[in-house]
Design an enzyme around this catalytic site. Sequence first.
Site, PDB file in Angstrom:
ATOM      1  N   LYS A 114      46.849  42.940  46.633  1.00 12.93           N
ATOM      2  CA  LYS A 114      46.836  44.296  47.163  1.00 12.93           C
ATOM      3  C   LYS A 114      46.844  45.307  46.016  1.00 12.93           C
ATOM      4  O   LYS A 114      46.032  46.231  45.979  1.00 12.93           O
ATOM      5  CB  LYS A 114      48.075  44.488  48.051  1.00 12.93           C
ATOM      6  CG  LYS A 114      47.990  45.618  49.018  1.00 12.93           C
ATOM      7  CD  LYS A 114      49.255  45.685  49.893  1.00 12.93           C
ATOM      8  CE  LYS A 114      49.257  44.634  50.997  1.00 12.93           C
ATOM      9  NZ  LYS A 114      50.572  44.538  51.665  1.00 12.93           N
ATOM     10  N   ARG A 170      55.416  47.967  49.554  1.00  7.64           N
ATOM     11  CA  ARG A 170      54.574  46.923  50.159  1.00  7.64           C
ATOM     12  C   ARG A 170      54.560  45.673  49.289  1.00  7.64           C
ATOM     13  O   ARG A 170      54.496  45.769  48.075  1.00  7.64           O
ATOM     14  CB  ARG A 170      53.134  47.441  50.320  1.00  7.64           C
ATOM     15  CG  ARG A 170      53.055  48.882  50.749  1.00  7.64           C
ATOM     16  CD  ARG A 170      51.658  49.468  50.596  1.00  7.64           C
ATOM     17  NE  ARG A 170      50.675  48.800  51.440  1.00  7.64           N
ATOM     18  CZ  ARG A 170      49.377  49.077  51.405  1.00  7.64           C
ATOM     19  NH1 ARG A 170      48.897  49.975  50.555  1.00  7.64           N
ATOM     20  NH2 ARG A 170      48.553  48.427  52.196  1.00  7.64           N
ATOM     21  N   GLY A 202      51.563  37.761  56.899  1.00  7.03           N
ATOM     22  CA  GLY A 202      52.798  37.875  57.662  1.00  7.03           C
ATOM     23  C   GLY A 202      54.054  37.397  56.973  1.00  7.03           C
ATOM     24  O   GLY A 202      55.110  37.298  57.582  1.00  7.03           O
ATOM     25  N   MET A 231      55.634  38.697  54.083  1.00  4.04           N
ATOM     26  CA  MET A 231      56.557  39.715  53.603  1.00  4.04           C
ATOM     27  C   MET A 231      56.139  41.071  54.145  1.00  4.04           C
ATOM     28  O   MET A 231      54.967  41.348  54.243  1.00  4.04           O
ATOM     29  CB  MET A 231      56.563  39.711  52.083  1.00  4.04           C
ATOM     30  CG  MET A 231      57.278  38.486  51.550  1.00  4.04           C
ATOM     31  SD  MET A 231      56.895  38.150  49.854  1.00  4.04           S
ATOM     32  CE  MET A 231      55.502  37.063  50.021  1.00  4.04           C
ATOM     33  N   ARG A 235      40.249  43.946  51.201  1.00  2.00           N
ATOM     34  CA  ARG A 235      40.226  42.534  50.804  1.00  2.00           C
ATOM     35  C   ARG A 235      39.021  41.886  51.460  1.00  2.00           C
ATOM     36  O   ARG A 235      38.431  42.472  52.379  1.00  2.00           O
ATOM     37  CB  ARG A 235      41.510  41.825  51.243  1.00  2.00           C
ATOM     38  CG  ARG A 235      41.691  41.890  52.738  1.00  2.00           C
ATOM     39  CD  ARG A 235      43.015  41.304  53.192  1.00  2.00           C
ATOM     40  NE  ARG A 235      43.378  41.893  54.477  1.00  2.00           N
ATOM     41  CZ  ARG A 235      44.590  41.838  54.998  1.00  2.00           C
ATOM     42  NH1 ARG A 235      45.560  41.239  54.352  1.00  2.00           N
ATOM     43  NH2 ARG A 235      44.839  42.385  56.161  1.00  2.00           N
ATOM     44  N   HIS A 257      34.701   2.574  64.115  1.00  2.00           N
ATOM     45  CA  HIS A 257      33.358   2.406  64.670  1.00  2.00           C
ATOM     46  C   HIS A 257      32.948   3.606  65.515  1.00  2.00           C
ATOM     47  O   HIS A 257      31.873   4.175  65.323  1.00  2.00           O
ATOM     48  CB  HIS A 257      33.310   1.119  65.509  1.00  2.00           C
ATOM     49  CG  HIS A 257      31.987   0.890  66.178  1.00  2.00           C
ATOM     50  ND1 HIS A 257      31.713   1.346  67.455  1.00  2.00           N
ATOM     51  CD2 HIS A 257      30.866   0.296  65.732  1.00  2.00           C
ATOM     52  CE1 HIS A 257      30.471   1.017  67.775  1.00  2.00           C
ATOM     53  NE2 HIS A 257      29.927   0.375  66.749  1.00  2.00           N
ATOM     54  N   SER A 267      22.472   0.898  45.505  1.00  2.00           N
ATOM     55  CA  SER A 267      22.914   1.860  46.505  1.00  2.00           C
ATOM     56  C   SER A 267      24.363   1.514  46.838  1.00  2.00           C
ATOM     57  O   SER A 267      24.645   0.450  47.383  1.00  2.00           O
ATOM     58  CB  SER A 267      22.036   1.760  47.752  1.00  2.00           C
ATOM     59  OG  SER A 267      22.564   2.588  48.761  1.00  2.00           O
ATOM     60  N   CYS A 290      25.161   5.338  50.011  1.00  2.00           N
ATOM     61  CA  CYS A 290      24.778   5.388  51.417  1.00  2.00           C
ATOM     62  C   CYS A 290      25.970   5.190  52.346  1.00  2.00           C
ATOM     63  O   CYS A 290      25.816   4.963  53.524  1.00  2.00           O
ATOM     64  CB  CYS A 290      23.695   4.364  51.711  1.00  2.00           C
ATOM     65  SG  CYS A 290      24.247   2.672  51.536  1.00  2.00           S
ATOM     66  N   TYR A 315      20.757  10.279  44.396  1.00  2.00           N
ATOM     67  CA  TYR A 315      20.812  10.780  45.775  1.00  2.00           C
ATOM     68  C   TYR A 315      22.104  10.369  46.475  1.00  2.00           C
ATOM     69  O   TYR A 315      22.794   9.445  46.048  1.00  2.00           O
ATOM     70  CB  TYR A 315      19.608  10.283  46.586  1.00  2.00           C
ATOM     71  CG  TYR A 315      19.630   8.794  46.902  1.00  2.00           C
ATOM     72  CD1 TYR A 315      20.294   8.313  48.030  1.00  2.00           C
ATOM     73  CD2 TYR A 315      19.004   7.865  46.065  1.00  2.00           C
ATOM     74  CE1 TYR A 315      20.328   6.957  48.316  1.00  2.00           C
ATOM     75  CE2 TYR A 315      19.040   6.513  46.343  1.00  2.00           C
ATOM     76  CZ  TYR A 315      19.698   6.062  47.464  1.00  2.00           C
ATOM     77  OH  TYR A 315      19.752   4.718  47.757  1.00  2.00           O
TER      78      TYR A 315
HETATM   79  P1  ADP Z   1      50.184  43.984  55.282  1.00  2.00           P
HETATM   80  O1  ADP Z   1      50.112  43.267  53.985  1.00  2.00           O
HETATM   81  O2  ADP Z   1      50.977  43.294  56.312  1.00  2.00           O
HETATM   82  O3  ADP Z   1      48.825  44.422  55.745  1.00  2.00           O
HETATM   83  P2  ADP Z   1      50.544  46.605  54.252  1.00  2.00           P
HETATM   84  O4  ADP Z   1      51.332  46.742  53.001  1.00  2.00           O
HETATM   85  O5  ADP Z   1      49.092  46.696  54.130  1.00  2.00           O
HETATM   86  O6  ADP Z   1      51.008  45.313  54.992  1.00  2.00           O
HETATM   87  O7  ADP Z   1      51.024  47.734  55.229  1.00  2.00           O
HETATM   88  C1  ADP Z   1      50.716  47.721  56.585  1.00  2.00           C
HETATM   89  C2  ADP Z   1      50.258  49.087  57.046  1.00  2.00           C
HETATM   90  O8  ADP Z   1      51.213  50.080  56.709  1.00  2.00           O
HETATM   91  C3  ADP Z   1      49.007  49.587  56.378  1.00  2.00           C
HETATM   92  O9  ADP Z   1      47.878  49.065  56.992  1.00  2.00           O
HETATM   93  C4  ADP Z   1      49.090  51.048  56.594  1.00  2.00           C
HETATM   94  O10 ADP Z   1      48.626  51.381  57.888  1.00  2.00           O
HETATM   95  C5  ADP Z   1      50.558  51.316  56.494  1.00  2.00           C
HETATM   96  N1  ADP Z   1      50.850  51.818  55.166  1.00  2.00           N
HETATM   97  C6  ADP Z   1      51.212  51.148  54.061  1.00  2.00           C
HETATM   98  N2  ADP Z   1      51.358  51.984  53.002  1.00  2.00           N
HETATM   99  C7  ADP Z   1      51.078  53.199  53.470  1.00  2.00           C
HETATM  100  C8  ADP Z   1      51.041  54.514  52.864  1.00  2.00           C
HETATM  101  N3  ADP Z   1      51.313  54.704  51.583  1.00  2.00           N
HETATM  102  N4  ADP Z   1      50.716  55.539  53.643  1.00  2.00           N
HETATM  103  C9  ADP Z   1      50.433  55.352  54.951  1.00  2.00           C
HETATM  104  N5  ADP Z   1      50.451  54.185  55.574  1.00  2.00           N
HETATM  105  C10 ADP Z   1      50.777  53.117  54.838  1.00  2.00           C
HETATM  106 MG    MG Z   2      47.642  45.556  55.005  1.00  2.00          MG
END
Ligand code: ADP
Ligand code: MG
Length: 856
Positions: free
Chosen positions: A21, A90, A99, A101, A322, A436, A744, A811, A831
């Site tokens: 990220k 984040r 999912g 963290m 991503r 088989h 073969s 083969c 081959y």
């Molecule tokens: P995940 O990895 O689960 O996608 P993110 O870190 O991308 O988590 O955060 C999830 C959501 O939180 C983002 O898609 C966004 O909508 C919101 N978000 C995160 N950082 C910001 C920010 N600086 N300003 C506004 N919304 C944010």
């Molecule tokens: Mg995200």
Amino acid sequence: MKNIYLFSEGNGLGKLILGGKGANLVEMKRIGLPIPNGMVVTTTACKNYFESKNSLSREMIEEIDVAIEKLQKETKKSFEGENSLLVSVRSGAPVSMPGMMDTILNLGLNDIAVQRLIQKTKNEKFVYEIYLRFIEMFSEIVKGIPREKFVKVKKFSNGKSEKEIVEIFKNIYWIETGEFFPENPKEQIKMAIESIFNSWNNERAKIYRQLQGIDESMGTAVVIQEMVFGNYNELSGTGVAFTRNPSTGENLLFGEYLLEAQGEDIVAGIRTPNSIQSMRNQLPKIYDEFSEIGKLLENHYGDMQDIEFTIENGKLFILQTRSGKRSPNAAVKIAVDMVKEGVITKDKAIMMIDTELLPQVFNGTFEESDLAGKKLLGKGLPGSAGVAVGKVALSTDMVKEGESVILVRVETSPEDIKGMSLAKGIVTVKGGATSHGAVVARGMGKCCVTGCESIKIDCSEKFFHINGEKIYEGDIISINGYNGEIYKGEVKLKKGEISEELKELLEWCKEFKKLEIRMNADTPSDVLVGREFGAEGIGLCRTEHMFFEDEKIWSVREMIIANTKEEREKALEKLLKLQKIDFKNMLHKMDGMPMNIRLLDPPFHEFLPKNEKDINKLAQQLKKTSLEIGTRIKELKEENPMLGHRGCRLAITFPEIYEMQARAIIESAIECGYEGSSCEIEIMIPFIGGISEFKYIKEGILKEIEKVFKEKQKTISYKLGTMMELPRACLIANEIAEESAFFSFGTNDLTQTTYGISRDDSIKFIDHYKAKNIMKRDPFQSIDTRGVGKLIELAKELGQSVKPDIKIGVCGEHGGDPKSIEYFNELGFSYVSCSPFRVPIAIVAAAQSAIQKRMG
Ligand code: ADP
Ligand code: MG
Ligand code: MG
């Protein structure tokens, strides 16, 4: 080394340091996209944190303070000042860990900041909304306080002011933790960073890493980023979109957005989001800007992107990008389209294809949406790719032509071939991916579930039990050969096809690959399928498979039962005619491509009648008593047929069999030549273990071929060679190479005999080996490069030492396995040959390994 970088300082540090990220945010900032300012706490900091016994060192804390200073300058906002700075914290590991963290939004709020913000925005409702949300998220993520506690309060606090609810929230925090809710933003940040670092080691994350083989020591980065608000006013919103449709691959933005909403609202499902396409009318300017950014990012990363964005007061911000996940169909279309659009090169497109998922493209899948509410009866092993729906039949006789039937058997035997070829799908109770049933099903391109041990077929053969359900013959079931699932009733199918895009991609693969891709083809219809898929020859034509068709089996039986040479020759005379029809049929369809024909291999008893009716029929045909036939069948029974009287051993005892087959092949080729088809013939002797054995058989065959040449007054060229499938043959490969035009490798038998494991029995214990990590992979699926491979390499070296240009191929089943293909490519084989239905996979895998090798 520094532990924290502002987005503007982190150029080129990469995912390992900044996490996925973070690295992409830094990169997007660099190329001038609208990204809220922020900073990345690196994975190095995470490792240091673990090294100092899960605590932030004094230096780290100082660095955080310095970085916050810088961020405040950059944003012209501050935690203490008039213009309040709010951030999100984040998590972001170097590889995506969905999912695992969580993200904390609106951090930096406290009672004072709230007042300032209300003054500035004149929007008390908005400010309290984000404050409450912050306390809730922080409590849950940092302290593990269940979300429901807060949700309940909100639900039952009619009439209470937001200010009062804030107090209740903080109280919950206090009760749960024995601490006051942290009011100091810097304190909040440090706690959030620590909790994200700690989450790297939670159970779920650990298990995920183990399953995916992700490096434990990698650690996670933390992104701290200025907030933008999608819930600020009616000109604000938040959304997620793919730059192309992830299920069809169509080149059109695909996704959702919600106005007046913050981050997680979109997935929370409280309000129904709008399709991104409706943004065209609702916010045309933003739509255009977003779609331009999408194109730019696709070009930049050379792949379809999955983008998270927020609109604040009419201004667009990108928060994440991503590579987007996509269906196997979409993957092919996107890769091909992007080459045509000039976004990526052909080799990159080829590398983007996941060969594991490719079968779904042409074999079809279940309609995902139709699975809900369907009863999962049980699960076996994935035997052969595809999906099928049909009525249950418990015996081959019950498979009626023209009906959709699923053949369910304890295990299949060669006698079931007819039923299998008419059925839509096959289920076996016993046997693994290389049994088989699975092997034959793959050869037919038919969906198959094997080893479904929870099925108990009743001795009446009218129904079976499975996990408490009773399924009768004629009941409908749906089976999934990708994962082994069996459903009750009909699940809607999504048909597979060889799309134009896939055809084009396969053509491109041929520009890169070194390996020739041949098919294992036993019938003219195999040839048609394989050629449609791009096969470049036949690597294995199992003559015995033709023997099972129609009336041929009776002539075969006659030949086997024969007590004297004369009787046998009479039966062989008939077979000669029948085999020639088959060979000529196939040769014409091969159009001059090489065709490698293996002489008879399986032990005799596989062809013999198994029930009384058939025994009587054979007795009548041969004018013998059923008793005589029965006795002969007993004589032919072997203790261990896999290692018994089979392969070239049959030709030591009955040379006339191979001689007849050689004659049929050569006569067919000569006649095809007259009829206008050129032929490239390879004759292959199976199960060779010694040189004298090979010489003896070769001599007989050569003599017979010379006879044919004389009779026909014509000669043709052909190659005579050996299958390498016994360790002894590999060990004396130099001797064999003197006499053999090619090697073969029959990797199924070579694996069986090297390990001393019979493939059909391996199912009972291989899974335990895998579960206990004693074996990483099933050696019948992916070639064992260390042991079996050592024999293969030795044989290749010995063979080439006497005949440098000896043709070497594979083969066995492994010829269609991408990992094994990579290995054979490394070894410089000429081959690999696989089931016609795996040819596209082999073509892509061969191209991928060639490209990989070139890149070093
Ligand atoms: P995940 O990895 O689960 O996608 P993110 O870190 O991308 O988590 O955060 C999830 C959501 O939180 C983002 O898609 C966004 O909508 C919101 N978000 C995160 N950082 C910001 C920010 N600086 N300003 C506004 N919304 C944010
Ligand atoms: Mg995200
Ligand atoms: Mg073999």
